[in-house]
Design an enzyme around this catalytic site. Structure first.
Site, PDB file in Angstrom:
ATOM      1  N   TYR A 175      31.991  33.580  41.816  1.00  0.00           N
ATOM      2  CA  TYR A 175      32.453  34.883  42.313  1.00  0.00           C
ATOM      3  C   TYR A 175      32.046  35.991  41.334  1.00  0.00           C
ATOM      4  O   TYR A 175      31.366  36.950  41.705  1.00  0.00           O
ATOM      5  CB  TYR A 175      33.972  34.874  42.525  1.00  0.00           C
ATOM      6  CG  TYR A 175      34.540  36.278  42.666  1.00  0.00           C
ATOM      7  CD1 TYR A 175      34.187  37.086  43.739  1.00  0.00           C
ATOM      8  CD2 TYR A 175      35.410  36.814  41.698  1.00  0.00           C
ATOM      9  CE1 TYR A 175      34.679  38.388  43.863  1.00  0.00           C
ATOM     10  CE2 TYR A 175      35.905  38.100  41.817  1.00  0.00           C
ATOM     11  CZ  TYR A 175      35.535  38.881  42.896  1.00  0.00           C
ATOM     12  OH  TYR A 175      36.018  40.176  43.005  1.00  0.00           O
TER      13      TYR A 175
ATOM     14  N   LYS B 153      29.290  39.082  41.678  1.00  0.00           N
ATOM     15  CA  LYS B 153      29.667  40.505  41.555  1.00  0.00           C
ATOM     16  C   LYS B 153      28.871  41.154  40.414  1.00  0.00           C
ATOM     17  O   LYS B 153      28.443  42.304  40.527  1.00  0.00           O
ATOM     18  CB  LYS B 153      31.171  40.645  41.287  1.00  0.00           C
ATOM     19  CG  LYS B 153      32.074  40.285  42.447  1.00  0.00           C
ATOM     20  CD  LYS B 153      31.911  41.174  43.674  1.00  0.00           C
ATOM     21  CE  LYS B 153      32.449  42.571  43.483  1.00  0.00           C
ATOM     22  NZ  LYS B 153      32.421  43.360  44.742  1.00  0.00           N
TER      23      LYS B 153
HETATM   24  P1  NAD Z   1      39.139  40.713  50.866  1.00  0.00           P
HETATM   25  O1  NAD Z   1      38.620  39.337  50.754  1.00  0.00           O
HETATM   26  O2  NAD Z   1      40.575  40.929  51.208  1.00  0.00           O
HETATM   27  O3  NAD Z   1      38.290  41.526  51.937  1.00  0.00           O
HETATM   28  C1  NAD Z   1      36.897  41.433  52.013  1.00  0.00           C
HETATM   29  C2  NAD Z   1      36.464  42.036  53.346  1.00  0.00           C
HETATM   30  O4  NAD Z   1      35.031  41.974  53.415  1.00  0.00           O
HETATM   31  C3  NAD Z   1      36.999  41.289  54.578  1.00  0.00           C
HETATM   32  O5  NAD Z   1      37.486  42.199  55.536  1.00  0.00           O
HETATM   33  C4  NAD Z   1      35.779  40.544  55.108  1.00  0.00           C
HETATM   34  O6  NAD Z   1      35.802  40.330  56.518  1.00  0.00           O
HETATM   35  C5  NAD Z   1      34.658  41.495  54.694  1.00  0.00           C
HETATM   36  N1  NAD Z   1      33.360  40.806  54.582  1.00  0.00           N
HETATM   37  C6  NAD Z   1      33.099  39.649  53.940  1.00  0.00           C
HETATM   38  N2  NAD Z   1      31.804  39.322  54.097  1.00  0.00           N
HETATM   39  C7  NAD Z   1      31.236  40.307  54.825  1.00  0.00           C
HETATM   40  C8  NAD Z   1      29.930  40.549  55.301  1.00  0.00           C
HETATM   41  N3  NAD Z   1      28.921  39.686  55.083  1.00  0.00           N
HETATM   42  N4  NAD Z   1      29.682  41.678  56.014  1.00  0.00           N
HETATM   43  C9  NAD Z   1      30.694  42.564  56.258  1.00  0.00           C
HETATM   44  N5  NAD Z   1      31.947  42.375  55.856  1.00  0.00           N
HETATM   45  C10 NAD Z   1      32.232  41.258  55.136  1.00  0.00           C
HETATM   46  O7  NAD Z   1      38.773  41.422  49.493  1.00  0.00           O
HETATM   47  P2  NAD Z   1      39.579  42.519  48.652  1.00  0.00           P
HETATM   48  O8  NAD Z   1      40.549  41.824  47.777  1.00  0.00           O
HETATM   49  O9  NAD Z   1      40.027  43.588  49.559  1.00  0.00           O
HETATM   50  O10 NAD Z   1      38.399  43.061  47.716  1.00  0.00           O
HETATM   51  C11 NAD Z   1      37.569  44.130  48.151  1.00  0.00           C
HETATM   52  C12 NAD Z   1      36.547  44.424  47.071  1.00  0.00           C
HETATM   53  O11 NAD Z   1      37.219  44.786  45.856  1.00  0.00           O
HETATM   54  C13 NAD Z   1      35.655  43.243  46.722  1.00  0.00           C
HETATM   55  O12 NAD Z   1      34.354  43.727  46.503  1.00  0.00           O
HETATM   56  C14 NAD Z   1      36.256  42.695  45.433  1.00  0.00           C
HETATM   57  O13 NAD Z   1      35.268  42.087  44.650  1.00  0.00           O
HETATM   58  C15 NAD Z   1      36.787  43.957  44.791  1.00  0.00           C
HETATM   59  N6  NAD Z   1      37.948  43.788  43.906  1.00  0.00           N
HETATM   60  C16 NAD Z   1      39.064  43.116  44.325  1.00  0.00           C
HETATM   61  C17 NAD Z   1      40.181  43.053  43.494  1.00  0.00           C
HETATM   62  C18 NAD Z   1      41.449  42.349  43.917  1.00  0.00           C
HETATM   63  O14 NAD Z   1      42.368  42.213  43.101  1.00  0.00           O
HETATM   64  N7  NAD Z   1      41.577  41.916  45.163  1.00  0.00           N
HETATM   65  C19 NAD Z   1      40.144  43.638  42.220  1.00  0.00           C
HETATM   66  C20 NAD Z   1      38.977  44.298  41.815  1.00  0.00           C
HETATM   67  C21 NAD Z   1      37.892  44.384  42.671  1.00  0.00           C
HETATM   68  O1  DAU Z   2      40.648  40.664  38.329  1.00  0.00           O
HETATM   69  C1  DAU Z   2      40.231  41.105  39.571  1.00  0.00           C
HETATM   70  C2  DAU Z   2      40.136  39.939  40.516  1.00  0.00           C
HETATM   71  O2  DAU Z   2      41.477  39.541  40.811  1.00  0.00           O
HETATM   72  C3  DAU Z   2      39.373  40.243  41.789  1.00  0.00           C
HETATM   73  O3  DAU Z   2      38.048  40.553  41.471  1.00  0.00           O
HETATM   74  C4  DAU Z   2      39.434  39.058  42.758  1.00  0.00           C
HETATM   75  O4  DAU Z   2      38.816  39.407  43.984  1.00  0.00           O
HETATM   76  C5  DAU Z   2      40.892  38.717  43.008  1.00  0.00           C
HETATM   77  O5  DAU Z   2      40.979  37.580  43.853  1.00  0.00           O
HETATM   78  C6  DAU Z   2      41.618  38.453  41.694  1.00  0.00           C
HETATM   79  O6  DAU Z   2      41.137  37.235  41.066  1.00  0.00           O
HETATM   80  P1  DAU Z   2      42.137  36.212  40.347  1.00  0.00           P
HETATM   81  O7  DAU Z   2      41.505  34.897  40.304  1.00  0.00           O
HETATM   82  O8  DAU Z   2      42.669  36.800  39.091  1.00  0.00           O
HETATM   83  O9  DAU Z   2      43.351  36.260  41.442  1.00  0.00           O
HETATM   84  P2  DAU Z   2      44.261  35.103  42.072  1.00  0.00           P
HETATM   85  O10 DAU Z   2      45.333  35.798  42.847  1.00  0.00           O
HETATM   86  O11 DAU Z   2      43.463  34.072  42.758  1.00  0.00           O
HETATM   87  O12 DAU Z   2      44.914  34.452  40.794  1.00  0.00           O
HETATM   88  C7  DAU Z   2      45.688  35.215  39.887  1.00  0.00           C
HETATM   89  C8  DAU Z   2      46.140  34.281  38.777  1.00  0.00           C
HETATM   90  O13 DAU Z   2      47.086  33.353  39.313  1.00  0.00           O
HETATM   91  C9  DAU Z   2      45.013  33.448  38.204  1.00  0.00           C
HETATM   92  O14 DAU Z   2      45.220  33.295  36.809  1.00  0.00           O
HETATM   93  C10 DAU Z   2      45.134  32.094  38.903  1.00  0.00           C
HETATM   94  C11 DAU Z   2      46.626  31.990  39.169  1.00  0.00           C
HETATM   95  N1  DAU Z   2      47.008  31.268  40.397  1.00  0.00           N
HETATM   96  C12 DAU Z   2      46.406  31.635  41.561  1.00  0.00           C
HETATM   97  C13 DAU Z   2      46.719  30.999  42.738  1.00  0.00           C
HETATM   98  C14 DAU Z   2      46.034  31.376  44.031  1.00  0.00           C
HETATM   99  C15 DAU Z   2      48.003  30.287  40.359  1.00  0.00           C
HETATM  100  O15 DAU Z   2      48.576  30.004  39.305  1.00  0.00           O
HETATM  101  N2  DAU Z   2      48.321  29.664  41.531  1.00  0.00           N
HETATM  102  C16 DAU Z   2      47.715  29.958  42.723  1.00  0.00           C
HETATM  103  O16 DAU Z   2      48.048  29.327  43.761  1.00  0.00           O
END
Ligand code: NAD
Ligand code: DAU
Length: 346
Positions: free
Chosen positions: A149, A153
């Site tokens: 992942y 990115k």
């Molecule tokens: P998410 O997985 O909830 O949503 C991703 C969206 O992208 C979905 O609606 C999915 O249908 C769409 N998608 C996936 N593949 C696609 C494709 N080929 N064409 C068009 N649409 C597509 O993700 P999120 O948590 O909302 O994250 C959004 C962005 O922010 C990502 O780029 C992620 O790397 C970044 N980001 C997320 C976090 C976090 O904590 N969730 C933190 C920092 C950055």
């Molecule tokens: O830091 C930004 C990132 O945060 C984003 O770029 C990613 O898209 C987003 O998914 C998130 O990644 P993490 O791996 O940090 O998030 P996640 O919620 O999967 O996990 C958060 C922490 O909790 C991580 O240390 C793993 C732990 N975890 C996660 C899951 C799903 C658990 O202990 N148990 C679980 O079931």
């Protein structure tokens, strides 16, 4: 402005569209989303009949489609990605396809259609993993991604910078820490744990629970992207963080307390392979240059989030059962490809 948002049916993208249309009701938003398992148009039901909002079901890797959609657009805000680290361990290929090739496709369309303003939404994970006493990541930290992942990115960030340096594409990048809030897919830690507890199930804590994340309420992330789009310097990167470093165990205990559950609900499970120990963000650049800082405290944000999941059980039970995918295959409204998306008059 006329904005093409990608991935707007996911967690942060849908929060961003709600935020933007509330703050700038005169703007037009087109939302290009492939509706993978993570995309749910239900997140934007409120705007289904809003003439300023158009949903297009489609893939960011589809050259022809993307090339049509960017015509007449003032800015592209690129959220679409495969975003879950655990899934990238099980099946990395789609991460390379969407996150790398999809970003490249959008950049190329932006370049070929008049150098369209491009904001790329990225993550703190590109910087790798910090030790307990290391200084926080900042814009000058070398890249060191450690999962498929974060590697995909990181590759996309490099491509965005290449289009700025080589082709003069007006780009900005934001690298943000862990978000939480409404519409977050319940495979990620906070919504998984909260919904499990509502269902009376245990919460699976990886390893010893000592990994650290820096949490930011999603609306604060949206405000930061707004500040960058409107005031950010072209070619620059901005780190965004929440000033809320927590071990996973500490966070779990807080959730258990807020939901009046005991520690017996914790189930320690096998650790994530390559589990990054700690993320932390130094956001002084965006604070000093653009005046942004988090507005929602971790305590407020977590309470709001737990309340949202308690009050929106239909949303997440459909998501957890996978039912929403079937429903929208049959009933998707407003899924169109218009040649001149933004041709209507204000
Ligand atoms: P998410 O997985 O909830 O949503 C991703 C969206 O992208 C979905 O609606 C999915 O249908 C769409 N998608 C996936 N593949 C696609 C494709 N080929 N064409 C068009 N649409 C597509 O993700 P999120 O948590 O909302 O994250 C959004 C962005 O922010 C990502 O780029 C992620 O790397 C970044 N980001 C997320 C976090 C976090 O904590 N969730 C933190 C920092 C950055
Ligand atoms: O830091 C930004 C990132 O945060 C984003 O770029 C990613 O898209 C987003 O998914 C998130 O990644 P993490 O791996 O940090 O998030 P996640 O919620 O999967 O996990 C958060 C922490 O909790 C991580 O240390 C793993 C732990 N975890 C996660 C899951 C799903 C658990 O202990 N148990 C679980 O079931």
């Amino acid at each position: 402005m006329k904005i093409l948002v990608t991935g707007g049916a996911g967690f942060i993208g849908s929060n961003f569209i709600h935020y933007w249309l509330k703050k700038y009701p005169e703007d037009d938003i087109a939302n290009l989303d492939a509706l993978t398992y993570a995309g749910n148009p239900e997140n934007l039901k409120e705007h289904e009949n809003n003439s300023r909002y158009t949903f297009i079901k489609g893939d960011v890797c589809d050259k022809e489609l993307v090339n049509e959609l960017v015509k007449g657009v003032d800015a592209i805000v690129h959220f679409a990605a495969e975003s879950h680290v655990d899934r990238s361990i099980l099946g990395p290929e789609v991460f390379v396809r969407t996150n790398v090739l999809g970003t490249h496709n959008l950049l190329e369309a932006a370049r070929q259609n008049g150098n369209i303003r491009f904001h790329h939404v990225s993550t703190d994970e590109v910087f790798g993993s910090l030790g307990p006493k290391d200084p926080a990541f900042s814009e000058t930290t070398p890249y060191n991604p450690r999962s498929s992942y974060s590697a995909s990115k990181a590759a996309s960030d490099h491509l965005v910078r290449a289009y700025y340096h080589t082709h003069g594409l007006p780009v900005t990048i934001s690298n943000c820490s862990n978000n939480y809030g409404p519409f977050m897919f319940p495979e990620k830690m906070i919504p998984l744990f909260v919904t499990n507890l509502i269902e009376g199930k245990k919460v699976p804590l990886y390893g010893d629970g000592m990994n650290i994340r820096d949490w930011l309420y999603v609306e604060d992330h949206c405000r930061a992207i707004d500040a960058i789009i409107n005031k950010g310097k072209i070619g620059e990167t901005y780190c965004i963080g929440g000033d809320s470093e927590k071990t996973n165990k500490e966070l779990t205990q807080t959730i258990l307390n807020l939901m009046e559950k005991g520690e017996e609900m914790i189930e320690f499970v096998k650790d994530r392979p390559g589990h990054d120990l700690r993320y932390a963000m130094d956001y002084s650049k965006i604070k000093n240059e653009l005046g942004w800082e988090p507005a929602v405290s971790f305590d407020q944000g977590l309470k709001k989030t737990i309340d949202w999941y308690k009050n929106n059980q239909a949303w997440w039970t459909n998501v957890k059962s996978g039912e929403y995918l079937e429903y929208y295959k049959k009933n998707l409204k407003n899924s169109i490809l218009r040649k001149s998306l933004f041709s209507r008059q204000p």
